[in-house]
Design an enzyme around this catalytic site. Sequence first.
Site, mmCIF file in Angstrom:
data_model
loop_
_atom_site.group_PDB
_atom_site.id
_atom_site.type_symbol
_atom_site.label_atom_id
_atom_site.label_comp_id
_atom_site.label_asym_id
_atom_site.label_seq_id
_atom_site.Cartn_x
_atom_site.Cartn_y
_atom_site.Cartn_z
ATOM 1 N N TYR A 175 0.852 -1.199 -0.250
ATOM 2 C CA TYR A 175 0.124 0.144 -0.440
ATOM 3 C C TYR A 175 1.401 1.374 -0.424
ATOM 4 O O TYR A 175 0.546 2.147 -0.407
ATOM 5 C CB TYR A 175 -0.712 -0.111 1.402
ATOM 6 C CG TYR A 175 -1.892 0.913 1.196
ATOM 7 C CD1 TYR A 175 -3.155 1.318 0.332
ATOM 8 C CD2 TYR A 175 -1.757 1.988 2.324
ATOM 9 C CE1 TYR A 175 -3.800 2.102 0.495
ATOM 10 C CE2 TYR A 175 -2.974 2.892 2.339
ATOM 11 C CZ TYR A 175 -3.396 2.659 1.188
ATOM 12 O OH TYR A 175 -4.711 3.726 1.314
ATOM 13 N N LYS A 226 0.849 3.887 -3.401
ATOM 14 C CA LYS A 226 -0.096 5.175 -2.372
ATOM 15 C C LYS A 226 1.819 6.476 -2.964
ATOM 16 O O LYS A 226 1.544 7.681 -3.575
ATOM 17 C CB LYS A 226 0.234 5.659 -1.170
ATOM 18 C CG LYS A 226 -1.216 4.932 -1.043
ATOM 19 C CD LYS A 226 -1.901 5.935 -1.822
ATOM 20 C CE LYS A 226 -3.795 5.227 -1.714
ATOM 21 N NZ LYS A 226 -4.395 5.316 -2.397
#
Length: 299
Positions: free
Chosen positions: A169, A173
């Site tokens: 993640y 991001k």
Amino acid sequence: MLEDTVQIVCGAGGGLGEETAVAMAEHGATVVVNDLGVDVDGEGSDAEPAQETVERIEDAGGEAMAHFGDVTDLEYTEQLVADTVEEYGAVHGVINYAGILRDSMVFNMDEDEWDAVIDVHLKGHFSVVRAVSSHWRERYKAEGGFDRQRSLTCVSSGVAAGNPGQANYSAAKAGILGLMRTSARELYQYDVRVNALWPTALTRMTEDLPAMAGADEESMGPQLVPAAPVFLASDGAEDVNGVTLAIAGGNLAVVSDPDREQSLSKNVGEAGGWTAAEIDERWDELTDGISTMRMSPGY
């Protein structure tokens, strides 16, 4: 603030996406609600969440259309843009909240956990950016410009700075910020501004994170975030380009871009570049006043 605009909100079947879609409609936008209706880990699919968001908008007197599909599919995102233009005549803004979680420590993370999260967040953003920027570029050239700038908002996260158990993640991001900055450089010539949102809120994706322990709906609910993306989509943000805007509860901030924090220079000449011994010798000078122990266990 968004009167006479058409806004596509991806991942708007719940949480931050839903609240943003509703807020944009409240500010006068016609909203296209995209969602695949998957679980937090990306499993399953359901057209109902997108439709429920549309009904919420319509019940409040707004105009919206549901569009069920997977933003990682390049053909789908092209169709999403084409259908929006066919139905409403234009696309003025896009924001992409679509995302999933597959948390695991990096030493335990398997290939599927890595690929699934990178695919949805990073490829999904590329797919959306590619589709809408191609449309805007073609229309800009055909019409000789726009009457108002177009707005593209990518959704990143504070997790881009690193968070234990979320290597996939975090990487996705952080990658989104790189995609945003490059797109901002490439698309501004076509009257398109590209920015990033860095939201923090209590949602189904964050409720189990240690950092959100003790947070409540009143102080950190998703309803506190949409003011930022509504502003970025509005004419009030004209010429705001390449900016990452963070919002968390009552806190609003501009996030700094990666840059050289402190530097030393030497005359290369015949001596050549830096040697490891020279770096060792001058390390304290280079890092004077700067912490070099930046990451510690997050537990």
